[in-house]
Design an enzyme around this catalytic site. Structure first.
Site, PDB file in Angstrom:
ATOM      1  N   LYS A  15       0.844  -1.213   0.000  1.00 20.07           N
ATOM      2  CA  LYS A  15       0.000   0.000   0.000  1.00 20.07           C
ATOM      3  C   LYS A  15       0.873   1.254   0.000  1.00 20.07           C
ATOM      4  CE  LYS A  15      -2.027  -1.012   3.928  1.00 20.07           C
ATOM      5  NZ  LYS A  15      -1.401  -2.303   4.229  1.00 20.07           N
ATOM      6  N   ARG A  90      -9.788   1.363   8.015  1.00 20.36           N
ATOM      7  CA  ARG A  90      -9.384   0.004   8.374  1.00 20.36           C
ATOM      8  C   ARG A  90     -10.469  -0.729   9.150  1.00 20.36           C
ATOM      9  NH1 ARG A  90      -3.491   0.516   8.433  1.00 20.36           N
ATOM     10  NH2 ARG A  90      -2.591  -1.368   9.289  1.00 20.36           N
ATOM     11  N   ARG A 129      11.575  -6.158   5.135  1.00 18.17           N
ATOM     12  CA  ARG A 129      11.455  -4.697   5.007  1.00 18.17           C
ATOM     13  C   ARG A 129      12.450  -3.982   5.924  1.00 18.17           C
ATOM     14  NH1 ARG A 129       5.781  -1.899   5.634  1.00 18.17           N
ATOM     15  NH2 ARG A 129       5.723  -3.112   7.556  1.00 18.17           N
ATOM     16  N   ARG A 159      11.362  -2.480  11.172  1.00 14.52           N
ATOM     17  CA  ARG A 159      10.287  -1.729  11.834  1.00 14.52           C
ATOM     18  C   ARG A 159       9.858  -2.489  13.085  1.00 14.52           C
ATOM     19  NH1 ARG A 159       5.077   0.198   8.333  1.00 14.52           N
ATOM     20  NH2 ARG A 159       3.821  -1.047   9.751  1.00 14.52           N
ATOM     21  N   ARG A 170      -0.935  -8.872  13.422  1.00 13.75           N
ATOM     22  CA  ARG A 170      -1.444  -7.879  12.467  1.00 13.75           C
ATOM     23  C   ARG A 170      -2.286  -8.558  11.378  1.00 13.75           C
ATOM     24  NH1 ARG A 170       3.990  -5.319  10.732  1.00 13.75           N
ATOM     25  NH2 ARG A 170       2.774  -4.131   9.220  1.00 13.75           N
TER      26      ARG A 170
HETATM   27  P1  AP5 Z   1       4.801  -1.589   1.960  1.00 12.59           P
HETATM   28  O1  AP5 Z   1       4.529  -0.759   0.760  1.00 12.59           O
HETATM   29  O2  AP5 Z   1       5.521  -0.970   3.105  1.00 12.59           O
HETATM   30  O3  AP5 Z   1       3.458  -2.346   2.419  1.00 12.59           O
HETATM   31  P2  AP5 Z   1       2.190  -1.803   3.214  1.00 12.59           P
HETATM   32  O4  AP5 Z   1       1.008  -2.479   2.629  1.00 12.59           O
HETATM   33  O5  AP5 Z   1       2.198  -0.318   3.255  1.00 12.59           O
HETATM   34  O6  AP5 Z   1       2.513  -2.453   4.613  1.00 12.59           O
HETATM   35  P3  AP5 Z   1       2.443  -1.872   6.094  1.00 12.59           P
HETATM   36  O7  AP5 Z   1       3.075  -2.936   6.936  1.00 12.59           O
HETATM   37  O8  AP5 Z   1       3.013  -0.508   6.187  1.00 12.59           O
HETATM   38  O9  AP5 Z   1       0.920  -1.852   6.296  1.00 12.59           O
HETATM   39  P4  AP5 Z   1       0.202  -1.869   7.625  1.00 12.59           P
HETATM   40  O10 AP5 Z   1      -1.173  -1.615   7.149  1.00 12.59           O
HETATM   41  O11 AP5 Z   1       0.378  -3.083   8.452  1.00 12.59           O
HETATM   42  O12 AP5 Z   1       0.947  -0.750   8.469  1.00 12.59           O
HETATM   43  P5  AP5 Z   1       0.620   0.771   8.740  1.00 12.59           P
HETATM   44  O13 AP5 Z   1       1.892   1.492   8.731  1.00 12.59           O
HETATM   45  O14 AP5 Z   1      -0.497   1.254   7.889  1.00 12.59           O
HETATM   46  O15 AP5 Z   1       5.612  -2.892   1.468  1.00 12.59           O
HETATM   47  C1  AP5 Z   1       6.054  -3.850   2.397  1.00 12.59           C
HETATM   48  C2  AP5 Z   1       7.431  -4.377   1.956  1.00 12.59           C
HETATM   49  O16 AP5 Z   1       7.296  -5.077   0.716  1.00 12.59           O
HETATM   50  C3  AP5 Z   1       8.451  -3.260   1.717  1.00 12.59           C
HETATM   51  O17 AP5 Z   1       9.723  -3.699   2.089  1.00 12.59           O
HETATM   52  C4  AP5 Z   1       8.395  -3.045   0.195  1.00 12.59           C
HETATM   53  O18 AP5 Z   1       9.611  -2.588  -0.324  1.00 12.59           O
HETATM   54  C5  AP5 Z   1       8.070  -4.452  -0.305  1.00 12.59           C
HETATM   55  N1  AP5 Z   1       7.248  -4.477  -1.515  1.00 12.59           N
HETATM   56  C6  AP5 Z   1       6.268  -3.598  -1.864  1.00 12.59           C
HETATM   57  N2  AP5 Z   1       5.710  -3.972  -3.033  1.00 12.59           N
HETATM   58  C7  AP5 Z   1       6.332  -5.117  -3.409  1.00 12.59           C
HETATM   59  C8  AP5 Z   1       6.197  -6.004  -4.536  1.00 12.59           C
HETATM   60  N3  AP5 Z   1       5.290  -5.777  -5.496  1.00 12.59           N
HETATM   61  N4  AP5 Z   1       7.002  -7.095  -4.596  1.00 12.59           N
HETATM   62  C9  AP5 Z   1       7.919  -7.334  -3.621  1.00 12.59           C
HETATM   63  N5  AP5 Z   1       8.115  -6.537  -2.547  1.00 12.59           N
HETATM   64  C10 AP5 Z   1       7.318  -5.438  -2.435  1.00 12.59           C
HETATM   65  O19 AP5 Z   1       0.044   0.693  10.237  1.00 12.59           O
HETATM   66  C11 AP5 Z   1       0.867   0.350  11.323  1.00 12.59           C
HETATM   67  C12 AP5 Z   1       0.055   0.370  12.587  1.00 12.59           C
HETATM   68  O20 AP5 Z   1      -0.474   1.692  12.819  1.00 12.59           O
HETATM   69  C13 AP5 Z   1      -1.172  -0.537  12.593  1.00 12.59           C
HETATM   70  O21 AP5 Z   1      -0.857  -1.863  12.965  1.00 12.59           O
HETATM   71  C14 AP5 Z   1      -2.060   0.166  13.644  1.00 12.59           C
HETATM   72  O22 AP5 Z   1      -1.640  -0.103  14.938  1.00 12.59           O
HETATM   73  C15 AP5 Z   1      -1.804   1.647  13.349  1.00 12.59           C
HETATM   74  N6  AP5 Z   1      -2.737   2.189  12.340  1.00 12.59           N
HETATM   75  C16 AP5 Z   1      -2.433   2.717  11.130  1.00 12.59           C
HETATM   76  N7  AP5 Z   1      -3.540   3.088  10.481  1.00 12.59           N
HETATM   77  C17 AP5 Z   1      -4.577   2.783  11.279  1.00 12.59           C
HETATM   78  C18 AP5 Z   1      -5.985   2.904  11.142  1.00 12.59           C
HETATM   79  N8  AP5 Z   1      -6.564   3.418  10.045  1.00 12.59           N
HETATM   80  N9  AP5 Z   1      -6.760   2.491  12.183  1.00 12.59           N
HETATM   81  C19 AP5 Z   1      -6.218   1.981  13.328  1.00 12.59           C
HETATM   82  N10 AP5 Z   1      -4.897   1.828  13.515  1.00 12.59           N
HETATM   83  C20 AP5 Z   1      -4.072   2.222  12.495  1.00 12.59           C
END
Ligand code: AP5
Length: 226
Positions: A15, A90, A129, A159, A170
Protein backbone atom coordinates in the site's frame (compact mmCIF):
# COMPACT_ATOMS: atom_id res chain seq x y z
CA UNK A 1 -11.14 18.05 -8.52
CA UNK A 2 -8.29 15.52 -8.66
CA UNK A 3 -8.39 11.81 -8.09
CA UNK A 4 -9.33 10.52 -4.66
CA UNK A 5 -8.10 7.02 -3.96
CA UNK A 6 -8.23 4.59 -1.03
CA UNK A 7 -5.40 2.04 -1.04
CA UNK A 8 -6.47 -1.08 0.85
CA UNK A 9 -4.77 -4.39 1.48
CA UNK A 10 -3.23 -6.48 4.24
CA UNK A 11 0.02 -5.56 6.05
CA UNK A 12 2.90 -5.79 3.57
CA UNK A 13 0.68 -5.74 0.47
CA UNK A 14 2.54 -2.71 -0.89
CA UNK A 15 0.00 0.00 0.00
CA UNK A 16 2.67 2.50 1.08
CA UNK A 17 4.91 1.70 -1.88
CA UNK A 18 2.17 2.10 -4.49
CA UNK A 19 0.40 4.99 -2.74
CA UNK A 20 3.71 6.91 -2.59
CA UNK A 21 4.52 6.31 -6.23
CA UNK A 22 0.99 7.02 -7.46
CA UNK A 23 0.67 10.23 -5.43
CA UNK A 24 4.10 11.44 -6.66
CA UNK A 25 3.29 10.76 -10.29
CA UNK A 26 -0.19 12.29 -10.19
CA UNK A 27 0.58 15.27 -7.92
CA UNK A 28 -1.75 14.04 -5.15
CA UNK A 29 -1.40 14.19 -1.38
CA UNK A 30 -0.56 10.84 0.22
CA UNK A 31 -2.12 10.42 3.64
CA UNK A 32 -0.72 7.40 5.47
CA UNK A 33 -2.14 6.97 8.97
CA UNK A 34 0.72 4.60 9.90
CA UNK A 35 3.37 7.16 8.80
CA UNK A 36 1.55 10.00 10.59
CA UNK A 37 1.43 7.97 13.82
CA UNK A 38 5.11 6.95 13.59
CA UNK A 39 6.16 10.55 12.91
CA UNK A 40 4.10 11.79 15.87
CA UNK A 41 5.73 9.13 18.08
CA UNK A 42 9.21 10.31 17.02
CA UNK A 43 8.14 13.87 17.92
CA UNK A 44 6.90 12.71 21.35
CA UNK A 45 3.25 13.62 20.80
CA UNK A 46 1.43 12.31 23.92
CA UNK A 47 -1.56 10.79 22.07
CA UNK A 48 0.72 9.00 19.64
CA UNK A 49 2.94 7.72 22.44
CA UNK A 50 -0.18 6.14 23.93
CA UNK A 51 -1.00 4.64 20.52
CA UNK A 52 2.52 3.19 20.24
CA UNK A 53 1.83 0.39 22.72
CA UNK A 54 -1.07 -0.79 20.57
CA UNK A 55 0.96 -0.51 17.36
CA UNK A 56 3.83 -2.48 18.89
CA UNK A 57 1.39 -5.27 19.75
CA UNK A 58 -0.06 -5.24 16.22
CA UNK A 59 -3.44 -3.93 17.37
CA UNK A 60 -5.39 -1.09 15.80
CA UNK A 61 -5.40 2.40 17.28
CA UNK A 62 -8.90 3.54 18.33
CA UNK A 63 -11.22 4.78 15.59
CA UNK A 64 -11.78 8.19 17.16
CA UNK A 65 -8.08 9.14 17.22
CA UNK A 66 -7.54 7.95 13.67
CA UNK A 67 -10.64 9.62 12.22
CA UNK A 68 -9.62 12.95 13.78
CA UNK A 69 -6.15 12.68 12.20
CA UNK A 70 -7.65 12.04 8.77
CA UNK A 71 -10.37 14.69 9.14
CA UNK A 72 -7.65 17.25 9.91
CA UNK A 73 -5.43 16.24 6.97
CA UNK A 74 -8.30 16.21 4.49
CA UNK A 75 -9.35 19.71 5.49
CA UNK A 76 -5.97 21.23 4.59
CA UNK A 77 -5.50 23.08 1.27
CA UNK A 78 -3.01 20.53 -0.11
CA UNK A 79 -5.67 17.80 0.00
CA UNK A 80 -8.03 19.73 -2.26
CA UNK A 81 -6.25 18.64 -5.48
CA UNK A 82 -6.89 14.99 -4.65
CA UNK A 83 -5.47 12.43 -2.26
CA UNK A 84 -4.41 8.84 -1.77
CA UNK A 85 -5.35 7.29 1.56
CA UNK A 86 -2.88 4.60 2.67
CA UNK A 87 -3.96 2.39 5.60
CA UNK A 88 -7.24 4.20 6.19
CA UNK A 89 -10.04 3.27 6.58
CA UNK A 90 -9.38 0.00 8.37
CA UNK A 91 -12.69 -0.67 10.09
CA UNK A 92 -16.27 -0.30 8.92
CA UNK A 93 -16.74 2.46 11.52
CA UNK A 94 -13.82 4.39 10.00
CA UNK A 95 -15.27 3.91 6.49
CA UNK A 96 -18.64 5.28 7.61
CA UNK A 97 -16.93 8.31 9.17
CA UNK A 98 -14.96 8.85 5.96
CA UNK A 99 -18.14 8.72 3.88
CA UNK A 100 -19.61 11.45 6.10
CA UNK A 101 -16.45 13.61 5.93
CA UNK A 102 -16.34 13.38 2.13
CA UNK A 103 -20.06 14.02 1.77
CA UNK A 104 -19.79 17.14 3.97
CA UNK A 105 -16.85 18.33 1.88
CA UNK A 106 -18.74 17.69 -1.38
CA UNK A 107 -16.12 15.20 -2.60
CA UNK A 108 -17.43 12.80 -5.26
CA UNK A 109 -16.98 9.02 -5.32
CA UNK A 110 -13.60 7.74 -4.18
CA UNK A 111 -11.79 4.98 -6.05
CA UNK A 112 -11.11 2.00 -3.80
CA UNK A 113 -8.17 -0.25 -4.65
CA UNK A 114 -7.67 -3.56 -2.87
CA UNK A 115 -4.12 -4.92 -3.27
CA UNK A 116 -4.37 -8.71 -3.10
CA UNK A 117 -1.29 -10.66 -1.93
CA UNK A 118 -1.18 -14.19 -0.41
CA UNK A 119 -0.24 -14.45 3.30
CA UNK A 120 3.09 -16.29 2.86
CA UNK A 121 4.33 -13.49 0.56
CA UNK A 122 3.22 -10.86 3.11
CA UNK A 123 5.20 -12.58 5.87
CA UNK A 124 8.29 -12.74 3.64
CA UNK A 125 8.07 -9.06 2.65
CA UNK A 126 7.60 -7.82 6.20
CA UNK A 127 10.56 -9.89 7.46
CA UNK A 128 12.75 -8.28 4.80
CA UNK A 129 11.46 -4.70 5.01
CA UNK A 130 13.93 -2.08 6.22
CA UNK A 131 13.21 1.47 7.31
CA UNK A 132 15.42 4.42 8.24
CA UNK A 133 16.21 4.60 11.96
CA UNK A 134 16.29 8.43 11.77
CA UNK A 135 13.44 9.56 9.50
CA UNK A 136 11.38 6.35 9.25
CA UNK A 137 11.37 6.20 5.44
CA UNK A 138 10.77 2.69 4.07
CA UNK A 139 13.38 1.49 1.58
CA UNK A 140 11.59 1.98 -1.73
CA UNK A 141 11.77 -0.89 -4.25
CA UNK A 142 11.39 1.70 -7.04
CA UNK A 143 14.54 3.50 -5.85
CA UNK A 144 16.68 0.34 -5.48
CA UNK A 145 18.37 -1.00 -2.34
CA UNK A 146 21.15 0.75 -0.48
CA UNK A 147 23.00 0.38 2.84
CA UNK A 148 21.66 3.68 4.17
CA UNK A 149 18.51 5.80 3.85
CA UNK A 150 18.28 7.39 0.39
CA UNK A 151 16.63 10.48 1.91
CA UNK A 152 18.76 11.35 4.96
CA UNK A 153 21.64 8.85 5.05
CA UNK A 154 20.39 7.29 8.31
CA UNK A 155 21.05 3.67 9.24
CA UNK A 156 18.49 1.09 8.21
CA UNK A 157 16.64 -1.09 10.71
CA UNK A 158 13.63 -3.41 11.04
CA UNK A 159 10.29 -1.73 11.83
CA UNK A 160 9.22 -2.34 15.45
CA UNK A 161 6.05 -4.18 14.42
CA UNK A 162 7.69 -6.34 11.74
CA UNK A 163 8.87 -9.12 14.06
CA UNK A 164 7.24 -12.49 13.40
CA UNK A 165 4.82 -12.63 16.36
CA UNK A 166 3.53 -9.10 15.80
CA UNK A 167 3.16 -9.74 12.06
CA UNK A 168 0.97 -12.78 12.85
CA UNK A 169 -1.18 -10.61 15.14
CA UNK A 170 -1.44 -7.88 12.47
CA UNK A 171 -2.62 -10.45 9.91
CA UNK A 172 -5.21 -11.74 12.39
CA UNK A 173 -6.43 -8.21 13.12
CA UNK A 174 -6.60 -7.51 9.39
CA UNK A 175 -8.79 -10.56 8.81
CA UNK A 176 -11.08 -9.76 11.73
CA UNK A 177 -11.44 -5.97 11.48
CA UNK A 178 -10.45 -4.92 7.96
CA UNK A 179 -11.65 -7.76 5.69
CA UNK A 180 -15.31 -6.79 6.35
CA UNK A 181 -14.44 -3.46 4.74
CA UNK A 182 -13.79 -5.18 1.43
CA UNK A 183 -17.43 -6.27 1.50
CA UNK A 184 -18.45 -2.74 2.50
CA UNK A 185 -16.84 -1.35 -0.68
CA UNK A 186 -17.16 -4.28 -3.10
CA UNK A 187 -20.58 -3.27 -4.46
CA UNK A 188 -19.42 0.22 -5.39
CA UNK A 189 -18.77 0.77 -9.11
CA UNK A 190 -15.37 2.34 -8.32
CA UNK A 191 -14.02 -0.68 -6.39
CA UNK A 192 -11.06 -2.48 -8.03
CA UNK A 193 -8.88 -5.45 -7.06
CA UNK A 194 -5.21 -5.29 -8.12
CA UNK A 195 -2.91 -8.32 -8.12
CA UNK A 196 -0.23 -7.12 -5.69
CA UNK A 197 1.80 -10.34 -5.94
CA UNK A 198 3.77 -9.19 -8.97
CA UNK A 199 6.97 -7.14 -9.31
CA UNK A 200 6.33 -3.53 -8.19
CA UNK A 201 6.44 -2.15 -11.75
CA UNK A 202 3.78 -4.63 -12.91
CA UNK A 203 1.59 -3.81 -9.91
CA UNK A 204 1.97 -0.13 -10.78
CA UNK A 205 0.93 -0.72 -14.39
CA UNK A 206 -2.18 -2.72 -13.44
CA UNK A 207 -3.10 -0.25 -10.73
CA UNK A 208 -2.80 2.77 -13.04
CA UNK A 209 -4.97 1.13 -15.70
CA UNK A 210 -7.67 0.13 -13.23
CA UNK A 211 -7.69 3.49 -11.43
CA UNK A 212 -7.95 5.39 -14.72
CA UNK A 213 -10.86 3.16 -15.73
CA UNK A 214 -12.56 3.67 -12.38
CA UNK A 215 -12.05 7.43 -12.67
CA UNK A 216 -14.24 7.42 -15.77
CA UNK A 217 -16.96 5.73 -13.73
CA UNK A 218 -16.47 8.22 -10.89
CA UNK A 219 -16.87 11.07 -13.40
CA UNK A 220 -20.14 9.58 -14.63
CA UNK A 221 -18.86 8.22 -17.96
CA UNK A 222 -19.94 4.72 -19.02
CA UNK A 223 -18.15 1.90 -17.22
CA UNK A 224 -15.62 0.10 -19.46
CA UNK A 225 -13.28 -1.57 -16.97
CA UNK A 226 -13.35 -4.11 -14.21
P1 AP5 B 1 4.80 -1.59 1.96
O1 AP5 B 1 4.53 -0.76 0.76
O2 AP5 B 1 5.52 -0.97 3.10
O3 AP5 B 1 3.46 -2.35 2.42
P2 AP5 B 1 2.19 -1.80 3.21
O4 AP5 B 1 1.01 -2.48 2.63
O5 AP5 B 1 2.20 -0.32 3.25
O6 AP5 B 1 2.51 -2.45 4.61
P3 AP5 B 1 2.44 -1.87 6.09
O7 AP5 B 1 3.07 -2.94 6.94
O8 AP5 B 1 3.01 -0.51 6.19
O9 AP5 B 1 0.92 -1.85 6.30
P4 AP5 B 1 0.20 -1.87 7.63
O10 AP5 B 1 -1.17 -1.62 7.15
O11 AP5 B 1 0.38 -3.08 8.45
O12 AP5 B 1 0.95 -0.75 8.47
P5 AP5 B 1 0.62 0.77 8.74
O13 AP5 B 1 1.89 1.49 8.73
O14 AP5 B 1 -0.50 1.25 7.89
O15 AP5 B 1 5.61 -2.89 1.47
C1 AP5 B 1 6.05 -3.85 2.40
C2 AP5 B 1 7.43 -4.38 1.96
O16 AP5 B 1 7.30 -5.08 0.72
C3 AP5 B 1 8.45 -3.26 1.72
O17 AP5 B 1 9.72 -3.70 2.09
C4 AP5 B 1 8.39 -3.05 0.19
O18 AP5 B 1 9.61 -2.59 -0.32
C5 AP5 B 1 8.07 -4.45 -0.31
N1 AP5 B 1 7.25 -4.48 -1.51
C6 AP5 B 1 6.27 -3.60 -1.86
N2 AP5 B 1 5.71 -3.97 -3.03
C7 AP5 B 1 6.33 -5.12 -3.41
C8 AP5 B 1 6.20 -6.00 -4.54
N3 AP5 B 1 5.29 -5.78 -5.50
N4 AP5 B 1 7.00 -7.10 -4.60
C9 AP5 B 1 7.92 -7.33 -3.62
N5 AP5 B 1 8.11 -6.54 -2.55
C10 AP5 B 1 7.32 -5.44 -2.44
O19 AP5 B 1 0.04 0.69 10.24
C11 AP5 B 1 0.87 0.35 11.32
C12 AP5 B 1 0.06 0.37 12.59
O20 AP5 B 1 -0.47 1.69 12.82
C13 AP5 B 1 -1.17 -0.54 12.59
O21 AP5 B 1 -0.86 -1.86 12.97
C14 AP5 B 1 -2.06 0.17 13.64
O22 AP5 B 1 -1.64 -0.10 14.94
C15 AP5 B 1 -1.80 1.65 13.35
N6 AP5 B 1 -2.74 2.19 12.34
C16 AP5 B 1 -2.43 2.72 11.13
N7 AP5 B 1 -3.54 3.09 10.48
C17 AP5 B 1 -4.58 2.78 11.28
C18 AP5 B 1 -5.99 2.90 11.14
N8 AP5 B 1 -6.56 3.42 10.04
N9 AP5 B 1 -6.76 2.49 12.18
C19 AP5 B 1 -6.22 1.98 13.33
N10 AP5 B 1 -4.90 1.83 13.51
C20 AP5 B 1 -4.07 2.22 12.50
Amino acid sequence: MGLNVIMMGPPGAGKGTQAGRFARERGLLKISTGDILREAIREGDPIAVEAKARMDRGELVDDETIVEIVRDRLSRPDAQQGFVLDGFPRTVAQARSLDRILEDAGVGPVIVVDLAVPPQELVRRLAERRICSKCGTTVDPFAGDGDRCARCGGELMQRADDNKDVVMERLKVYERDTMPLVEYYRQRPTFRVVNGAQPPERVAEELDTLVDGAALVADGSPRTER
